[in-house]
Design a protein around this motif. Structure first.
Motif, PDB file in Angstrom:
ATOM      1  N   ALA A 141       0.835  -1.331  -0.066  1.00 57.58           N
ATOM      2  CA  ALA A 141      -0.401   0.030  -0.068  1.00 57.58           C
ATOM      3  C   ALA A 141       0.460   1.171   0.159  1.00 57.58           C
ATOM      4  O   ALA A 141       0.437   2.193  -0.436  1.00 57.58           O
ATOM      5  CB  ALA A 141      -0.672  -0.181   1.322  1.00 57.58           C
ATOM      6  N   GLY A 142       2.167   1.225   0.809  1.00 60.66           N
ATOM      7  CA  GLY A 142       3.166   2.437   0.295  1.00 60.66           C
ATOM      8  C   GLY A 142       3.771   2.560  -0.696  1.00 60.66           C
ATOM      9  O   GLY A 142       3.435   3.888  -1.152  1.00 60.66           O
ATOM     10  N   ARG A 143       4.199   1.712  -1.402  1.00 63.10           N
ATOM     11  CA  ARG A 143       4.244   1.924  -2.403  1.00 63.10           C
ATOM     12  C   ARG A 143       3.191   1.833  -3.398  1.00 63.10           C
ATOM     13  O   ARG A 143       3.550   3.230  -4.849  1.00 63.10           O
ATOM     14  CB  ARG A 143       4.857   0.942  -3.037  1.00 63.10           C
ATOM     15  CG  ARG A 143       5.979   1.273  -4.602  1.00 63.10           C
ATOM     16  CD  ARG A 143       6.667   1.819  -3.780  1.00 63.10           C
ATOM     17  NE  ARG A 143       7.812   1.659  -5.160  1.00 63.10           N
ATOM     18  CZ  ARG A 143       8.458   3.116  -4.734  1.00 63.10           C
ATOM     19  NH1 ARG A 143       8.959   4.277  -4.376  1.00 63.10           N
ATOM     20  NH2 ARG A 143       9.336   3.213  -6.802  1.00 63.10           N
ATOM     21  N   LEU A 144       1.792   1.574  -3.491  1.00 63.04           N
ATOM     22  CA  LEU A 144       1.046   2.305  -4.083  1.00 63.04           C
ATOM     23  C   LEU A 144       0.399   3.792  -3.814  1.00 63.04           C
ATOM     24  O   LEU A 144       0.301   4.337  -5.496  1.00 63.04           O
ATOM     25  CB  LEU A 144      -0.876   1.471  -3.950  1.00 63.04           C
ATOM     26  CG  LEU A 144      -0.159   0.055  -4.642  1.00 63.04           C
ATOM     27  CD1 LEU A 144      -1.977  -0.390  -4.351  1.00 63.04           C
ATOM     28  CD2 LEU A 144      -0.342   0.263  -6.143  1.00 63.04           C
ATOM     29  N   GLY A 145       1.002   3.861  -2.842  1.00 57.18           N
ATOM     30  CA  GLY A 145       0.893   5.710  -2.693  1.00 57.18           C
ATOM     31  C   GLY A 145       1.950   6.110  -3.013  1.00 57.18           C
ATOM     32  O   GLY A 145       1.582   7.758  -3.913  1.00 57.18           O
ATOM     33  N   ASP A 146       2.990   5.841  -3.225  1.00 58.31           N
ATOM     34  CA  ASP A 146       3.723   6.101  -4.153  1.00 58.31           C
ATOM     35  C   ASP A 146       3.488   6.701  -5.882  1.00 58.31           C
ATOM     36  O   ASP A 146       4.360   7.491  -6.975  1.00 58.31           O
ATOM     37  CB  ASP A 146       5.757   6.165  -3.946  1.00 58.31           C
ATOM     38  CG  ASP A 146       6.288   5.977  -2.348  1.00 58.31           C
ATOM     39  OD1 ASP A 146       5.423   7.239  -2.314  1.00 58.31           O
ATOM     40  OD2 ASP A 146       6.606   5.186  -2.114  1.00 58.31           O
TER      41      ASP A 146
ATOM     42  N   GLU B  39      13.493  -8.447  -7.195  1.00 57.18           N
ATOM     43  CA  GLU B  39      13.303  -6.633  -6.994  1.00 57.18           C
ATOM     44  C   GLU B  39      14.386  -6.563  -7.831  1.00 57.18           C
ATOM     45  O   GLU B  39      14.598  -5.377  -8.352  1.00 57.18           O
ATOM     46  CB  GLU B  39      13.329  -6.551  -5.452  1.00 57.18           C
ATOM     47  CG  GLU B  39      12.056  -6.696  -5.501  1.00 57.18           C
ATOM     48  CD  GLU B  39      11.077  -5.962  -5.772  1.00 57.18           C
ATOM     49  OE1 GLU B  39      10.475  -4.715  -5.702  1.00 57.18           O
ATOM     50  OE2 GLU B  39      10.656  -6.961  -6.514  1.00 57.18           O
ATOM     51  N   ASN B  40      15.066  -7.587  -8.311  1.00 56.70           N
ATOM     52  CA  ASN B  40      17.230  -7.119  -8.478  1.00 56.70           C
ATOM     53  C   ASN B  40      16.769  -6.985  -9.638  1.00 56.70           C
ATOM     54  O   ASN B  40      17.695  -5.982 -10.539  1.00 56.70           O
ATOM     55  CB  ASN B  40      18.304  -8.121  -8.133  1.00 56.70           C
ATOM     56  CG  ASN B  40      18.858  -7.381  -7.273  1.00 56.70           C
ATOM     57  OD1 ASN B  40      19.100  -6.902  -7.080  1.00 56.70           O
ATOM     58  ND2 ASN B  40      18.948  -8.794  -6.054  1.00 56.70           N
ATOM     59  N   ARG B  41      15.972  -7.462 -11.511  1.00 58.15           N
ATOM     60  CA  ARG B  41      15.611  -7.758 -12.323  1.00 58.15           C
ATOM     61  C   ARG B  41      14.944  -6.517 -12.870  1.00 58.15           C
ATOM     62  O   ARG B  41      14.276  -6.320 -13.850  1.00 58.15           O
ATOM     63  CB  ARG B  41      15.647  -9.265 -12.190  1.00 58.15           C
ATOM     64  CG  ARG B  41      16.661 -10.052 -12.717  1.00 58.15           C
ATOM     65  CD  ARG B  41      15.974 -10.925 -12.619  1.00 58.15           C
ATOM     66  NE  ARG B  41      14.771 -12.279 -13.038  1.00 58.15           N
ATOM     67  CZ  ARG B  41      14.917 -13.247 -11.209  1.00 58.15           C
ATOM     68  NH1 ARG B  41      15.700 -13.232 -10.959  1.00 58.15           N
ATOM     69  NH2 ARG B  41      13.875 -13.592 -11.533  1.00 58.15           N
ATOM     70  N   HIS B  42      13.456  -6.129 -11.460  1.00 62.46           N
ATOM     71  CA  HIS B  42      12.317  -5.123 -12.317  1.00 62.46           C
ATOM     72  C   HIS B  42      12.832  -3.962 -12.576  1.00 62.46           C
ATOM     73  O   HIS B  42      13.622  -3.504 -12.173  1.00 62.46           O
ATOM     74  CB  HIS B  42      11.236  -5.537 -11.147  1.00 62.46           C
ATOM     75  CG  HIS B  42      10.186  -5.333 -11.753  1.00 62.46           C
ATOM     76  ND1 HIS B  42       9.980  -3.895 -12.090  1.00 62.46           N
ATOM     77  CD2 HIS B  42       9.499  -6.048 -12.748  1.00 62.46           C
ATOM     78  CE1 HIS B  42       8.077  -3.664 -12.767  1.00 62.46           C
ATOM     79  NE2 HIS B  42       8.275  -5.398 -13.079  1.00 62.46           N
ATOM     80  N   PRO B  43      12.587  -3.685 -13.487  1.00 66.78           N
ATOM     81  CA  PRO B  43      13.070  -2.139 -14.708  1.00 66.78           C
ATOM     82  C   PRO B  43      12.183  -1.196 -13.139  1.00 66.78           C
ATOM     83  O   PRO B  43      12.269   0.453 -12.855  1.00 66.78           O
ATOM     84  CB  PRO B  43      12.198  -1.986 -15.320  1.00 66.78           C
ATOM     85  CG  PRO B  43      11.486  -2.624 -15.325  1.00 66.78           C
ATOM     86  CD  PRO B  43      11.846  -4.097 -14.614  1.00 66.78           C
ATOM     87  N   ASN B  44      10.787  -1.463 -12.848  1.00 70.08           N
ATOM     88  CA  ASN B  44      10.325  -0.557 -11.566  1.00 70.08           C
ATOM     89  C   ASN B  44       9.829  -1.244 -10.205  1.00 70.08           C
ATOM     90  O   ASN B  44       8.397  -1.724 -10.257  1.00 70.08           O
ATOM     91  CB  ASN B  44       9.095   0.979 -12.241  1.00 70.08           C
ATOM     92  CG  ASN B  44       8.117   0.953 -11.534  1.00 70.08           C
ATOM     93  OD1 ASN B  44       8.637   1.869 -10.869  1.00 70.08           O
ATOM     94  ND2 ASN B  44       7.194   1.608 -11.208  1.00 70.08           N
ATOM     95  N   PRO B  45      10.726  -1.337  -9.774  1.00 70.39           N
ATOM     96  CA  PRO B  45      10.611  -2.499  -8.379  1.00 70.39           C
ATOM     97  C   PRO B  45       9.039  -2.091  -7.555  1.00 70.39           C
ATOM     98  O   PRO B  45       9.033  -0.808  -7.213  1.00 70.39           O
ATOM     99  CB  PRO B  45      11.582  -2.680  -7.333  1.00 70.39           C
ATOM    100  CG  PRO B  45      12.328  -1.789  -7.840  1.00 70.39           C
ATOM    101  CD  PRO B  45      11.639  -1.304  -9.208  1.00 70.39           C
ATOM    102  N   ILE B  46       8.870  -2.843  -6.586  1.00 72.75           N
ATOM    103  CA  ILE B  46       7.065  -2.263  -5.939  1.00 72.75           C
ATOM    104  C   ILE B  46       8.397  -1.977  -4.180  1.00 72.75           C
ATOM    105  O   ILE B  46       8.113  -1.035  -3.514  1.00 72.75           O
ATOM    106  CB  ILE B  46       6.571  -3.250  -5.627  1.00 72.75           C
ATOM    107  CG1 ILE B  46       5.536  -3.008  -4.261  1.00 72.75           C
ATOM    108  CG2 ILE B  46       6.883  -4.680  -4.131  1.00 72.75           C
ATOM    109  CD1 ILE B  46       4.351  -2.182  -5.460  1.00 72.75           C
ATOM    110  N   PHE B  47       9.807  -2.996  -4.185  1.00 69.60           N
ATOM    111  CA  PHE B  47      10.825  -2.227  -3.481  1.00 69.60           C
ATOM    112  C   PHE B  47      11.530  -2.117  -3.903  1.00 69.60           C
ATOM    113  O   PHE B  47      12.767  -2.801  -3.541  1.00 69.60           O
ATOM    114  CB  PHE B  47      10.261  -3.516  -2.009  1.00 69.60           C
ATOM    115  CG  PHE B  47      10.723  -3.255  -0.577  1.00 69.60           C
ATOM    116  CD1 PHE B  47      10.624  -2.758  -0.048  1.00 69.60           C
ATOM    117  CD2 PHE B  47      12.428  -3.275  -0.866  1.00 69.60           C
ATOM    118  CE1 PHE B  47      11.348  -2.672   1.220  1.00 69.60           C
ATOM    119  CE2 PHE B  47      13.517  -3.078   0.403  1.00 69.60           C
ATOM    120  CZ  PHE B  47      12.644  -3.060   1.751  1.00 69.60           C
ATOM    121  N   PRO B  48      12.095  -0.629  -4.300  1.00 68.38           N
ATOM    122  CA  PRO B  48      13.331  -1.041  -4.587  1.00 68.38           C
ATOM    123  C   PRO B  48      14.768  -1.307  -3.595  1.00 68.38           C
ATOM    124  O   PRO B  48      14.148  -0.543  -2.677  1.00 68.38           O
ATOM    125  CB  PRO B  48      13.177   0.748  -4.764  1.00 68.38           C
ATOM    126  CG  PRO B  48      12.211   1.498  -5.495  1.00 68.38           C
ATOM    127  CD  PRO B  48      10.996   0.436  -4.518  1.00 68.38           C
TER     128      PRO B  48
END
Length: 499
Positions: free
Chosen positions: A67-72, A250-259
């Motif tokens: 939810a926090g990342r969705l807020g961003d 997360e290491n591979r995704h260009p727009n990770p939910i948790f950078p």
């Protein structure tokens, strides 16, 4: 004139989001005092009754990061309004529940709504109040709303349950949720977020949400099944596997939910560790203290809520008035160090309250000391947590702050519940009376809670102090905030003497 109008809007928006936060924290404890009546009316078994509490905890803890990342990404106002809607509808369903299944299902849904609200409230405050002095005042109010709601929930829950019935502990959320939702639409400015142009990390979102759900489930089960049971070890092992897979995604995704870059913000990580240790002691005071007052001293639900008023009043004075000035004069690290030390004293005073003691002096003084300690620590900890966070990650950081409290609270209370139960059982087998056995178990748990605060104190004065901001002398540099969500009340049911 426009500046004055905007200032008024911001402070009214602060009141609005603090009410949203208060609604969540009150809800985490208000259920406690109604559990016996809920069990009787809906025919819960003793073991299934814990899920009236745990259902909320599992979804609340597991959805915070997402939810926090969705807020961003999508905009914090949107996520807040969606969370308020879900929480209010779920409260209605809880209130009209006529079966155990419906109530537990609605509590799961309530946890989702609470996570959506709590995950973005702190980010909204940080965005609305960028100046240190104003942010300090704003976060002082949030400290009180976040931390005092537990004792207010006990008081309100006792009154509603005794004067009306348990259904009203949920119905009370409906008018508040509607009012806060309407005010939020008007007072909180629209924000578009950073968008989904690089795609949505659906796999990472699923992995982290299920992993946190499994972890919280594993942490809340030990008081019922024990640490060596499959109910505990299975979910914890699953959480570890899923989190490992999550890091790889997360290491591979260009727009990770948790950078993963967020892990390099050492002030955020270390302050969350200190906060986790702190809430372990806080929950020991709060929930074991409630059990002591009710089971040993024979207090009723309403009397127990009233007994925590010294804590609530002291916390309000410190967080809303005094702490900001102390930090401005002495700095956040010395003030936090004193706060942790006073918290240790409070825990040890609870250790001095015996089976035949009165409320005075030790429980009263212990609650005052805990109010002093918490009022001087949560705010500066959050200031340090957010000092290095870039604006684009503010929602995620807010979620991490909340998760650190939620997961640490679940783990800490489960550990302390197991310690208290095991020691009480051994004292009972040795021939001690019921009250003496219960008190002995509580005392040992208080000692471990005090130890957690000592470790947090050492952390603050050694490594965390390097990340404390150094503002200009004339500024009031202490944005005060507190962990969101203050849950975990299952101890009310589980800390018993076997047989």
């Amino acid at each position: 004139m426009q500046q004055l109008s905007d200032n008024r809007r911001r402070w009214l928006a602060l009141i609005t989001v603090c009410l949203a936060q208060l609604m969540i924290t009150v809800d985490t404890s208000i259920v406690n005092v109604a559990l016996p009546q809920i069990q009787h009316d809906l025919h819960f078994s003793q073991s299934s009754l814990t899920w009236v509490v745990n259902a909320f905890l599992v979804t609340f803890g597991s959805f915070l990061l997402l939810a926090g990342r969705l807020g961003d990404l999508a905009g914090r106002k949107r996520v807040l309004l969606a969370g308020l809607t879900v929480f209010t509808v779920a409260s209605l369903l809880c209130g009209i529940a006529d079966s155990s299944g419906l109530l537990i299902g609605a509590r799961f849904l309530q946890g989702v709504g609470a996570a959506m609200q709590a995950s973005v409230i702190l980010a909204i405050i940080v965005t609305e109040f960028p100046e240190p002095e104003e942010r300090a005042k704003a976060m002082s109010a949030w400290v009180f709303a976040s931390v005092a709601g537990g004792s207010l929930g006990l008081l309100l829950g006792g009154a509603l349950t005794q004067l009306l019935n348990w259904h009203w502990i949920f119905f009370v959320n409906i008018p508040i949720g509607l009012a806060v939702g309407m005010a939020s639409r008007v007072l909180i400015p629209n924000d578009r977020g950073i968008g989904f142009s690089e795609g949505i990390d659906w796999l990472g979102s699923l992995l982290v949400t299920v992993a946190l759900a499994a972890a919280v489930y594993g942490f809340v089960e030990p008081p019922t099944y024990g640490w060596g049971s499959l109910h505990t070890l299975g979910p914890l092992a699953l959480a570890l596997v899923l989190l490992t897979a999550f890091v790889g995604v997360e290491n591979r995704h260009p727009n990770p939910i948790f950078p993963l870059r967020i892990l390099k913000l050492h002030g955020l990580m270390l302050s969350c560790a200190a906060r986790g240790l702190l809430v372990t002691g806080v929950y020991a005071m709060f929930f074991l203290g409630s059990l002591y007052l009710e089971k040993v001293l024979g207090y009723g639900a309403l009397d127990t809520g009233l007994a925590f008023l010294p804590y609530t009043v002291t916390l309000a004075i410190m967080s809303l008035v005094v702490n900001r000035r102390l930090v401005a004069r002495f700095g956040s690290v010395p003030v936090m160090a004193v706060g942790f030390a006073v918290g240790v004293v409070g825990m040890l005073m609870l250790r001095l309250a015996g089976a035949h003691a009165g409320f005075l002096p030790f429980p009263f003084l212990a609650f005052v000391c805990m109010g002093l300690g918490i009022g001087n620590t949560f705010g500066p900890l959050t200031m340090i947590a957010l000092a290095e966070v870039p604006p684009r990650d503010a929602g995620l950081a807010s979620g991490i702050v909340n998760v650190s409290q939620q997961v640490a609270g679940a783990l800490g209370l489960a550990l302390l519940a197991t310690i208290a139960t095991s020691h009480s059982a051994s004292l009972s087998r040795a021939g001690h009376g019921v009250d003496a056995s219960l008190v002995g178990g509580y005392h040992l748990a208080y000692e471990f809670g005090a130890g957690a605060l000592v470790v947090a104190l050492i952390l603050v004065v050694t490594v965390l102090r390097k990340h404390a901001p150094r503002p200009a002398p004339e500024q009031v540099p202490n944005p005060q905030s507190a962990p969101a969500s203050q849950p975990l009340d299952e101890l009310e049911v589980n800390v018993e003497i076997p047989g």
